[in-house]
Enzyme design. Structure first.
Site, PDB file in Angstrom:
ATOM      1  N   GLU A 232      -8.665   2.332   9.262  1.00  0.00           N
ATOM      2  CA  GLU A 232      -7.325   2.426   8.703  1.00  0.00           C
ATOM      3  C   GLU A 232      -6.354   2.978   9.745  1.00  0.00           C
ATOM      4  OE1 GLU A 232      -7.521   1.470   5.473  1.00  0.00           O
ATOM      5  OE2 GLU A 232      -5.749   2.274   4.442  1.00  0.00           O
TER       6      GLU A 232
ATOM      7  N   CYS B 197      31.629  27.159 -16.703  1.00  0.00           N
ATOM      8  CA  CYS B 197      32.691  28.151 -16.890  1.00  0.00           C
ATOM      9  C   CYS B 197      34.056  27.609 -16.495  1.00  0.00           C
ATOM     10  CB  CYS B 197      32.389  29.417 -16.093  1.00  0.00           C
ATOM     11  SG  CYS B 197      32.542  29.174 -14.320  1.00  0.00           S
TER      12      CYS B 197
ATOM     13  N   ARG C  86      -5.537  -6.844   7.902  1.00  0.00           N
ATOM     14  CA  ARG C  86      -6.431  -7.403   6.894  1.00  0.00           C
ATOM     15  C   ARG C  86      -5.930  -8.752   6.395  1.00  0.00           C
ATOM     16  NH1 ARG C  86      -6.752  -7.227   1.296  1.00  0.00           N
ATOM     17  NH2 ARG C  86      -8.863  -7.213   0.469  1.00  0.00           N
TER      18      ARG C  86
ATOM     19  N   TYR D 241      -1.318  15.112  32.575  1.00  0.00           N
ATOM     20  CA  TYR D 241      -1.668  13.778  32.081  1.00  0.00           C
ATOM     21  C   TYR D 241      -0.680  12.747  32.635  1.00  0.00           C
ATOM     22  CZ  TYR D 241      -2.774   9.946  28.909  1.00  0.00           C
ATOM     23  OH  TYR D 241      -3.131   8.723  28.401  1.00  0.00           O
ATOM     24  N   ASP D 242       0.623  13.065  32.526  1.00  0.00           N
ATOM     25  CA  ASP D 242       1.659  12.137  32.997  1.00  0.00           C
ATOM     26  C   ASP D 242       1.512  11.836  34.483  1.00  0.00           C
ATOM     27  OD1 ASP D 242       2.654  12.040  30.493  1.00  0.00           O
ATOM     28  OD2 ASP D 242       4.351  13.387  30.850  1.00  0.00           O
TER      29      ASP D 242
ATOM     30  N   CYS E 138      33.353  23.843 -12.595  1.00  0.00           N
ATOM     31  CA  CYS E 138      32.003  24.189 -13.038  1.00  0.00           C
ATOM     32  C   CYS E 138      31.805  23.783 -14.497  1.00  0.00           C
ATOM     33  CB  CYS E 138      31.799  25.689 -12.868  1.00  0.00           C
ATOM     34  SG  CYS E 138      30.262  26.276 -13.569  1.00  0.00           S
TER      35      CYS E 138
ATOM     36  N   LYS F  69     -10.129   8.334   0.905  1.00  0.00           N
ATOM     37  CA  LYS F  69      -9.554   6.985   0.945  1.00  0.00           C
ATOM     38  C   LYS F  69      -8.194   7.125   1.630  1.00  0.00           C
ATOM     39  CE  LYS F  69      -8.695   2.872  -1.784  1.00  0.00           C
ATOM     40  NZ  LYS F  69      -7.410   2.521  -1.183  1.00  0.00           N
TER      41      LYS F  69
ATOM     42  N   LEU G 163     -12.029  -2.941  -2.637  1.00  0.00           N
ATOM     43  CA  LEU G 163     -12.947  -2.073  -3.381  1.00  0.00           C
ATOM     44  C   LEU G 163     -12.569  -2.073  -4.851  1.00  0.00           C
ATOM     45  CD1 LEU G 163     -13.010   1.112  -1.111  1.00  0.00           C
ATOM     46  CD2 LEU G 163     -14.916  -0.438  -1.523  1.00  0.00           C
TER      47      LEU G 163
HETATM   48  S1  IVH Z   1     -14.456   0.870   2.794  1.00  0.00           S
HETATM   49  C1  IVH Z   1     -15.752  -3.457   1.421  1.00  0.00           C
HETATM   50  N1  IVH Z   1     -13.545   3.256   3.247  1.00  0.00           N
HETATM   51  O1  IVH Z   1      -9.215   0.774   0.852  1.00  0.00           O
HETATM   52  C2  IVH Z   1     -14.527  -2.685   1.567  1.00  0.00           C
HETATM   53  N2  IVH Z   1     -12.000   1.558   2.645  1.00  0.00           N
HETATM   54  O2  IVH Z   1      -9.527  -1.178  -1.527  1.00  0.00           O
HETATM   55  C3  IVH Z   1     -14.691  -1.654   2.633  1.00  0.00           C
HETATM   56  N3  IVH Z   1      -9.677   2.335   2.583  1.00  0.00           N
HETATM   57  O3  IVH Z   1      -8.540  -2.263   2.305  1.00  0.00           O
HETATM   58  C4  IVH Z   1     -13.670  -0.657   2.572  1.00  0.00           C
HETATM   59  N4  IVH Z   1     -10.086   4.396   3.177  1.00  0.00           N
HETATM   60  O4  IVH Z   1      -7.958  -0.273   3.676  1.00  0.00           O
HETATM   61  C5  IVH Z   1     -13.228   2.008   2.903  1.00  0.00           C
HETATM   62  N5  IVH Z   1     -12.896   5.433   3.704  1.00  0.00           N
HETATM   63  C6  IVH Z   1     -12.582   4.161   3.370  1.00  0.00           C
HETATM   64  C7  IVH Z   1     -11.257   3.755   3.125  1.00  0.00           C
HETATM   65  C8  IVH Z   1     -11.008   2.442   2.762  1.00  0.00           C
HETATM   66  C9  IVH Z   1      -9.148   3.518   2.847  1.00  0.00           C
HETATM   67  C10 IVH Z   1      -8.894   1.139   2.157  1.00  0.00           C
HETATM   68  C11 IVH Z   1      -9.146  -0.061   2.997  1.00  0.00           C
HETATM   69  C12 IVH Z   1      -9.389  -1.204   2.044  1.00  0.00           C
HETATM   70  C13 IVH Z   1      -9.070  -0.601   0.712  1.00  0.00           C
HETATM   71  C14 IVH Z   1     -10.075  -1.124  -0.286  1.00  0.00           C
END
Ligand code: IVH
Length: 706
Positions: free
Chosen positions: A184, A428, A143, A37-38, A425, A122, A84
């Protein structure tokens, strides 16, 4: 000017480097060596240096980072990045599911139809948005507040798992003119551990967790620094899509799950744990299943996310304020919490090791209330610059012992006190000493120290040693405190009357214990030797010694040089053995134990004697696992850990406790954890119990027929 051959070669190099990068970072299935690769990479660097017009925006050479920014520019998200809603309990999830059913049912229709949900982990990292124009990655942003984020394009280009361009010619995988992919950025657990090892070696601050490490790495103004940090990415959705007439791939798909498959085909890393389930029961089963696997996943997650699968249904449900009604996050109990360090106690272990223990203001973390956490040793306290009175972050992941992960220095009170290591200790009053080059301080009291005595007795009585049924830590505590027992030999002299007088001890349990003690008298030399608790003599070394010498007297009197002849016995172990048996009181205890009636079958011919007289020995064919190092992990379906170990050892294997490059096989059962991950990472062969049994059986069939 580049020749046509140069232009073709540059394009070819880009294509091959992209392919190899994809195989390595996304599929985890490389087909070329790093060196190869390198070589390709440097060839492209050289070509672009000679002819800058060849350096395209999506050239893999941008992956190493470039110029240093003064600040990050602002990016207004075309489609806001929402958050969410959260669910913490099954009831919260039931309410979410009910709201979705009600929202989707026609006015008078019943709401009992089960909904199809797309479920995924998540990820515990940072949300980002990636913009592709005509298939080329042009901008990436954090974000921020959801409406406006920061432009971290150069840093994101260093993340190998993020495609710099989308596969163009893979009809019918056309992509839209403009595509925003959301996902993410995170750091894999193994990369986080390596990074912290490096920080430690450089004497720099450790990162608290992979998320902080990822956030710190992504927000570097010098993208060369980001390039040195092993970041990863997972896609979980799309933002703006323009000219979707061209986005055949997406238009033909009408659900989240199909969109995820499309993203996967466009070569974005997506979670292999994503599933489509039906109804509330499906959601809860998914949550449990991922929860069980949480510790073994290569990245950290803080819950799972549920999304109504159908796009039409999503649209119908819409949004409330800044979160979708069609999705929610079901959180796991937090593994980290902030609390106060009230004090530092020390604990004395079996070999006198002094372990400082943090006394904490009780805090709910990792699903239980934690009020103590290990601090490992004094050096660790200094390294973390921990003071009594500090506010600390406590971590408890899975079944591991709670730890103080970090200090919040900003909250340090003026009267915070430094920890002063004891010189004597607490149990003891013997001197505590720390030998040159060792990290652990030790109480020098030996079996005079009640703490060491208790631990030594527990070690002696455990299942893998003398296997005394019914002798647990509460009882050991009592019999030592009541001065009924000082040495293991005293156990065999216990009488019913004395025992029955202990608090909470009836005659029945006393006589059960005596039965257990009586039964333990029939043992093996290896178990007895291991039970003595000689420093550095673990179960496997005890077995090797027993096998080599065949009887106890030979071991007691073996000179240092001879001990070195035993498999895996080096100078440290040999010295420890000599130290132990040179002490008169240790030899006395051994004699007393034998006098109490402890027996084992002494081998008729030890390896030592056999070696001296090879002509007499029936040399066996080398076993199936001769010279192989094997590690067991997880629960095997039929064999107990001990039985599996015995079978493996009988076949010549060395059974080790941890996986390294030297491991030849890992035998994995249910709920195998970090060892299995390590094996996969190091590409060690992994087999299950059925395969093991088959191998053993096949080998023995072959042996018989020879
Ligand atoms: S869907 C409309 N899917 O959770 C929101 N979010 O509280 C769409 N996150 O800021 C988010 N894993 O950074 C989604 N499988 C996943 C996720 C995910 C992590 C985070 C994301 C977001 C936060 C929402």
């Amino acid at each position: 000017m580049p020749t046509p051959a140069d232009i073709t070669r540059a394009a070819e190099l880009k294509q091959r480097l992209d392919e190899h990068g994809f195989r390595y970072y996304v599929l985890d299935d490389p087909v070329v060596t790093d060196a190869e690769y390198d070589r390709l990479f440097h060839e492209l660097v050289a070509l672009e240096a000679a002819y800058p017009q060849l350096a395209r925006a999506d050239s893999p050479t941008h992956r190493v980072g470039g110029k240093i920014l003064a600040e990050f520019a602002e990016v207004v998200h075309r489609v806001p990045m929402l958050s969410l809603g959260n669910a913490f309990t099954d009831e919260d999830v039931a309410n979410f599911d009910r709201r979705c059913r009600e929202g989707l049912a026609a006015d008078d229709a019943d709401t009992n139809t089960e909904i199809e949900y797309a479920c995924e982990p998540k990820f515990d990292g940072l949300a980002i948005s990636l913009t592709y124009e005509d298939g080329v990655f042009v901008q990436g942003a954090t974000r921020g507040d959801g409406a406006v984020g920061e432009d971290v394009t150069l840093n994101l280009k260093t993340i190998r798992a993020i495609p710099l361009s989308l596969p163009a010619n893979t009809f019918p995988l056309k992509f839209p003119k403009l595509l925003e992919v959301r996902g993410e950025v995170l750091m894999l657990k193994k990369d986080f551990a390596k990074l912290n090892d490096r920080q430690l070696a450089k004497g720099e601050k450790l990162f608290v967790n992979p998320r902080n490490a990822a956030a710190g790495s992504l927000r570097q103004l010098d993208s060369k620094l980001t390039a040195e940090r092993p970041l990863h990415f997972f896609a979980y959705g799309v933002g703006a899509v323009e000219d979707s007439a061209n986005a055949e791939g997406l238009n033909q798909r009408s659900s989240h799950a199909q969109m995820m498959n499309w993203l996967e085909a466009l070569r974005f890393p997506v979670s292999a744990e994503r599933r489509v389930v039906k109804g509330l029961q499906g959601l809860l089963a998914y949550y449990r299943q991922i929860g069980e696997r949480r510790a073994t996943l290569p990245f950290e997650i803080d819950g799972v996310v549920y999304k109504v699968n159908s796009f039409a249904a999503q649209e119908k449900l819409g949004f409330v304020s800044r979160a979708p009604r069609f999705a929610t996050a079901h959180k796991f109990p937090a593994e980290e919490a902030t609390t106060l360090l009230l004090g530092i106690d020390v604990q004395v272990g079996r070999t006198g090791a002094i372990t400082p223990v943090a006394r904490l203001q009780p805090v709910f973390v990792g699903g239980t209330t934690v009020s103590n956490a290990t601090l490992h040793n004094e050096g660790e306290i200094r390294r973390k610059d921990l003071r009594i009175g500090d506010t600390v972050i406590v971590r408890r992941a899975g079944d591991v012992i709670p730890e103080v992960a970090a200090v919040i220095y900003a909250k340090r009170p003026a009267d915070a006190r430094e920890f002063v290591m004891l010189t004597r200790c607490p149990q003891c009053n013997s001197h505590i000493e720390k030998l040159e080059g060792e990290v652990i301080a030790r109480c020098t009291g030996g079996l005079f120290c009640p703490a060491q005595r208790k631990q030594a007795l527990l070690h002696f009585a455990q299942r893998r040693a003398m296997d005394i049924e019914g002798l647990g830590d509460k009882l050991v505590e009592q019999i030592v405190d009541a001065q009924l027992v000082r040495t293991p030999a005293d156990l065999y002299r216990l009488g019913l009357t004395a025992l029955a007088q202990l608090e909470r001890m009836g005659e029945k349990s006393a006589s059960n214990l005596l039965d257990g003690i009586e039964k333990s008298k029939h043992t093996t030399l290896a178990k007895f030797l291991f039970g003595l608790g000689i420093r550095h003599v673990g179960e496997s070394t005890a077995k090797d010694l027993a096998k080599y010498f065949g009887n106890l007297n030979a071991i007691i009197h073996a000179p240092h040089e001879e001990l070195l002849l035993v498999n895996d016995v080096g100078p440290v172990v040999a010295q420890s053995l000599r130290h132990f048996f040179d002490e008169l009181h240790n030899r006395e205890v051994v004699e007393q134990l034998r006098a109490c009636g402890i027996v084992w079958t002494e081998q008729t011919m030890s390896i030592k004697e056999a070696d001296a007289n090879t002509a007499l020995v029936n040399v066996k064919a080398p076993g199936l696992f001769a010279g192989k190092t094997v590690v067991l992990t997880g629960t095997l379906p039929t064999l107990s850990r001990e039985d599996a170990k015995e079978q493996l050892e009988a076949a010549g294997a060395k059974v080790a406790g941890s996986v390294s490059k030297k491991t030849d096989f890992v035998i994995a059962g249910a709920e195998a954890g970090s060892k299995l991950n390590k094996a996969v990472e190091l590409r060690v062969a992994v087999i299950d119990e059925a395969q093991l049994i088959e191998m053993l059986a096949a080998h023995s069939r072959q042996e018989k027929s020879n």
